[in-house]
Write an enzyme that holds these catalytic residues in place. Structure first.
Site: not given
Length: 441
Positions: A10, A105, A187, A205
């Site tokens: 990534g 997560k 954003g 989470k």
């Protein structure tokens, strides 16, 4: 060994942020832990994909298997996201005995038991500090710093998008849809905001934190989840008049032992819901995109952890912490100092949300007629519930007016039954809104 090689999968916003942070702080990290970290390969989607920080071209590859299959790579970071190919990548790395660091997560929430079992089987570790609350070191706190504590409750503002929207709604009196559109433009929210505003990101989470705190795996399907779409500026304003701020809270509570059962595992409630928080409580002042986790345990008492919950820099900080731990664990031959979940076989249980108890805020839209409040109060009384206050604001135009009820502590099942009965009254029009009220008593 005084140097370990790192492979990254990534290279987008988060990945390039981690690469940049390692380049900037490499000497500092080495001086502090006594182990060098060298980046050997970075798997990316495209060499020319847009990224906030450049990645050295000779390190990049388009094939993630070049990272996990390289025998010279000791630690792998997975920063792809999602629950599909990311799972394959992590399992492939663990099967080769590599330490894996992830911020994923959703994957941990959905497939945690399988991933941690694979790490144990291959005598390595999976590190996941960045999976909850970004740069706040809450995983390490629960797993290590509070290892000697019984955790009584956790309250977390763990989704920055929702917290930003609710902050703006309170400050400006703006509608949810308007603030969401602005958040997308800036954003702070995705083009498809469902995961955030419907509460599922927070559920991933808080489920991880609940699992860490109580030692058994909390299945995300067992978590009660409500989002913030149904909130209106009226609700924000009424809450403020009553001395509360509405926050999307992930909540974990110890529940009483099951009747007639001794020595059973822990019983807990786990939920995500917009919640009325007293203005005097520290969580009420956590605004904008910031996160905070309030943990109460014994013997430690109340503690608070606050900071940025997302973004390339906050995530990079948590990833670097895990890389340092992975390197030190490798150096000293200790793949698991403190197991991530200490009692998978423990007979723990998440109780149904209907069994939980709290105070409640109920907003109704009713016809402005005599006797309406009396009929609603009669239903509340028949259900064995009691009201602490009734607010019917003046000055509202139209056939219907808002009616706000605040209850004393009640069981959710009884409250839901009463709301269903109230909604059938001819004078009650449109959808109602039922929210828990948390006084932290």
């Amino acid at each position: 060994m005084n140097q370990f090689n790192l492979g990254m999968i990534g290279g987008g916003t988060v990945g390039s942020g981690v690469f940049h942070a390692l380049q900037q702080n490499s000497a500092l990290l080495t001086a502090r832990i006594g182990v060098g970290i060298a980046i050997r390969k970075v798997a990316v989607k495209a060499f020319d994909e847009p990224r906030p920080y450049p990645i050295t071209e000779k390190l990049m590859t388009l094939n993630w298997r070049d990272v996990v299959e390289d025998p010279e790579i000791h630690i792998v970071t997975e920063l792809v996201g999602g629950t599909g190919i990311a799972k394959t990548m992590i399992l492939a790395a663990l099967e080769r005995g590599k330490a894996v660091v992830t911020a994923n997560k959703a994957l941990i929430s959905a497939h945690g038991p399988e991933l941690f079992a694979a790490a144990r089987k291959h005598n390595t570790s999976l590190y996941f500090e960045a999976s909850v609350a970004g740069g706040i070191p809450i995983i390490k706190v629960l797993r290590e710093s509070m290892v000697g504590n019984r955790i009584d409750r956790i309250d977390g503002i763990v989704n920055g998008t929702c917290n930003y929207i609710l902050t703006r709604m309170k400050r400006e009196g703006a509608a949810f849809a308007d603030v969401l559109a602005d958040a997308q433009r800036l954003g702070y929210a995705e083009a498809d905001p469902t995961l955030d505003v419907d509460g599922h990101d927070a559920a991933h989470k808080i489920g991880i934190l609940a699992s860490l705190a109580h030692g058994f795996w909390v299945d995300h399907h067992d978590i009660h989840v409500e989002g913030i779409r149904s909130l209106t500026p009226l609700d924000i304003r009424f809450a403020a008049q009553l001395g509360y701020t509405i926050k999307l809270l992930g909540m974990v509570r110890m529940a009483p032992p099951a009747s007639g059962k001794k020595n059973s595992g822990p019983r807990i409630s786990v939920s995500v819901s917009p919640t009325l928080v007293p203005d005097g409580h520290v969580l009420a002042s956590v605004n904008d995109v910031f996160n905070a986790v309030f943990v109460s345990g014994s013997p430690i008492g109340d503690t608070l952890y606050y900071g940025r919950g997302a973004g390339k820099d906050a995530t990079a900080s948590a990833i670097l912490s895990d890389i340092a731990d992975a390197a030190l664990d490798r150096k000293h031959g200790t793949p698991q100092r403190v197991p991530p979940f200490v009692a998978h076989a423990r007979d723990g249980k998440v109780i149904p949300y209907a069994e939980t108890r709290s105070r409640f805020y109920l907003r109704l839209n009713v016809l402005d007629r005599a006797g309406v409040i009396a009929k609603i109060s009669a239903i509340i009384s028949k259900a064995g519930l009691s009201l602490s206050s009734i607010v019917q604001p003046e000055g509202h135009e139209g056939e219907t007016v808002p009616l706000i009820l605040m209850t004393h502590i009640a069981q959710r099942a009884a409250m839901d039954k009463a709301v269903t009965a109230i909604s059938k009254l001819p004078a009650v029009k449109g959808p109602s809104l039922l929210l828990p009220v948390e006084d932290f008593g």
